[in-house]
Design a protein around this motif. Structure first.
Motif, PDB file in Angstrom:
ATOM      1  N   VAL A 119      17.876  78.579 -60.208  1.00 31.43           N
ATOM      2  CA  VAL A 119      16.761  78.832 -59.283  1.00 31.43           C
ATOM      3  C   VAL A 119      16.827  80.274 -58.762  1.00 31.43           C
ATOM      4  O   VAL A 119      15.803  80.965 -58.667  1.00 31.43           O
ATOM      5  CB  VAL A 119      16.775  77.823 -58.106  1.00 31.43           C
ATOM      6  N   ARG A 157      13.955  83.020 -59.248  1.00 35.05           N
ATOM      7  CA  ARG A 157      13.317  83.727 -58.128  1.00 35.05           C
ATOM      8  C   ARG A 157      13.315  85.232 -58.342  1.00 35.05           C
ATOM      9  O   ARG A 157      12.373  85.920 -57.968  1.00 35.05           O
ATOM     10  CB  ARG A 157      14.041  83.412 -56.823  1.00 35.05           C
ATOM     11  N   ASP A 180      12.466  73.541 -56.044  1.00 34.98           N
ATOM     12  CA  ASP A 180      12.215  74.650 -56.986  1.00 34.98           C
ATOM     13  C   ASP A 180      12.776  74.325 -58.368  1.00 34.98           C
ATOM     14  O   ASP A 180      12.131  74.581 -59.382  1.00 34.98           O
ATOM     15  CB  ASP A 180      12.881  75.942 -56.483  1.00 34.98           C
ATOM     16  N   ARG A 184      10.525  72.086 -60.118  1.00 34.78           N
ATOM     17  CA  ARG A 184       9.321  72.799 -60.536  1.00 34.78           C
ATOM     18  C   ARG A 184       9.585  73.661 -61.773  1.00 34.78           C
ATOM     19  O   ARG A 184       8.798  73.689 -62.715  1.00 34.78           O
ATOM     20  CB  ARG A 184       8.857  73.680 -59.367  1.00 34.78           C
TER      21      ARG A 184
END
Ligand code: ATP
Ligand code: MG
Length: 407
Positions: free
Chosen positions: A197, A201, A332, A335
């Motif tokens: 993650v 990001r 996240d 997702r």
């Protein structure tokens, strides 16, 4: 009937704010999107009037359009994606496609038409388009209400540069900036939930990411390496990772475990990982390291421990998750599509030679003393040289052979 000219319009906002950088950002986004549309029946990708236009080949189905719409929405830099049709600037064609677009939209009770004309050389103005297309749709869907405020569906009709674009489907994208606009980083990638993650990001902020994974081989098996490859494949679907170095450090951990106080082992492993990552970053020309740490998430992620691991390197260590709750990190990960992979058990180097009570407030002096007798600098070059490299498609990164020697 002639075949439908299926299209997607890709909207971006943040790029619009970037003034002089705009053109290069758009060029990157076009390149990234072209790469990701390669497996689809897509003819061209180009800029039109503040958007990107993706044109399908005639053989593309609605299902394919929806699949690409979903895929495009996950590409960094994409704010919204609309799937619809292109036609001549003829009212009949607009009407027919408006019906089609509403059919594609799915269930709805109310709708409106929102027309936009970016060239005034088209005789009918936006208000008239709204009325004419609206009336046609009202005939086609007599039991649906026309509602100006908050309708379920909005049929967009845009007259741009000699064509008209008609669509009702619009989904939100992940936003951010196109990969390649933010430089190169090296991300410490475990097979856990957090670091994928953190990597994603950074990619969403435009960084090209190179992963470095440390496995416990030969003291453990290679299971974490397979999981990291699976994770990288998921990240690479949207161009979020370029390459992964895998460095087995089990034997070095064993030597650390044999000589250092048990409580400090984990800190020393981490310092070694950061140093190797920094060495790889230097070879790659990357300017920062990234980890998935989140303050206080586990007992070892304290400010003291962060300070005593960072002290091992000169490069900035970015921690995009430092202030994020686990529940949001998990959301996240779901997702992004890495959660399931990260939830599998793997033998990771972190669990190797774990002390019973790891230090939670390491003091730098004690750490340096524990490290004193170890040939860490020598190890770093050897571990980096011995790392294996795997490449993933990432149009923003030029894949060269990894260099073996330090410049
Ligand atoms: P993650 O979910 O990312 O594994 P974690 O909650 O397990 O993190 P730690 O074990 O403290 O937390 O690891 C903190 C960070 O250190 C990770 O997010 C990652 O960036 C890096 N790291 C840990 N283990 C490895 C590894 N085996 N290879 C590469 N990086 C690692
Ligand atoms: Mg972990």
């Amino acid at each position: 009937m002639e075949p439908l000219n299926r299209i997607c319009l890709v909207h971006y906002h943040e790029i619009g704010l970037k003034g002089r950088n705009r053109a290069s950002f758009e060029t990157r986004l076009v390149r990234n999107i072209k790469a990701m549309t390669a497996p689809f029946h897509v003819g061209e990708v180009k800029r039109i009037s503040g958007r990107l236009l993706v044109v399908f080949k005639p053989e593309a189905s609605l299902e394919e359009g929806i699949a690409l719409e979903e895929a495009l929405s996950q590409v960094p830099g994409v704010a919204r994606v609309s799937c619809g049709y292109r036609c001549e600037r003829e009212l009949d064609q607009m009407n027919r496609l408006a019906v089609q677009a509403l059919d594609d939209f799915g269930a709805f009770e109310s709708f409106k038409v929102n027309a936009r004309r970016s060239h005034t050389d088209f005789a009918i103005d936006s208000m008239q388009i709204n009325q004419l297309v609206g009336a046609h749709l009202h005939e086609a869907f007599p039991d649906k209400a026309i509602r100006m405020k908050d309708p379920d569906a909005t049929v967009h009709v845009e007259v741009v540069q000699g064509s008209a674009y008609v669509y009702a489907r619009t989904i939100r994208g992940i936003g951010g900036l196109p990969v390649g606009s933010g430089g190169l980083v090296v991300s410490l990638l475990s097979s856990g939930i957090d670091s994928p993650v953190a990597t994603w990001r950074m990619a969403r902020r435009g960084a090209v990411c190179i992963g470095v994974h440390f496995s416990g081989r030969p003291q453990s098996d290679a299971s974490s390496e397979y999981l990291v490859d699976d994770i990288a494949q998921v990240l690479s679907r949207t161009g979020c990772i370029a390459r992964v170095y895998t460095a087995p450090i089990g034997d070095y951990q064993r030597q650390i475990a044999a000589s250092a106080p048990p409580a400090l082992r984990v800190i020393l492993y981490r310092r070694l990982m950061l140093r190797v990552a920094q060495e790889i970053a230097r070879r790659e020309g990357a300017k920062a390291l990234v980890t998935g740490e989140s303050l206080g998430q586990v007992a070892s992620q304290t400010l003291d421990n962060i300070a005593s691991t960072d002290q091992a390197v000169d490069m900035p260590v970015l921690r995009p998750l430092i202030g994020t709750d686990k529940i949001d990190i998990i959301a996240d990960a779901q997702r992004v599509g890495t959660f399931e992979i990260s939830s599998q058990d793997a033998q990771d180097c972190c669990t190797l030679f774990m002390p019973r009570n790891p230090e939670t407030h390491a003091k730098i002096a004690a750490v340096l003393k524990a490290e004193e007798g170890l040939p860490v600098d020598e190890w770093v070059g050897v571990i980096a040289d011995d790392a294996t490299v795997r490449d993933y498609p990432c149009p923003a990164y030029k894949h060269r052979r990894p260099s073996q020697t330090q410049e």
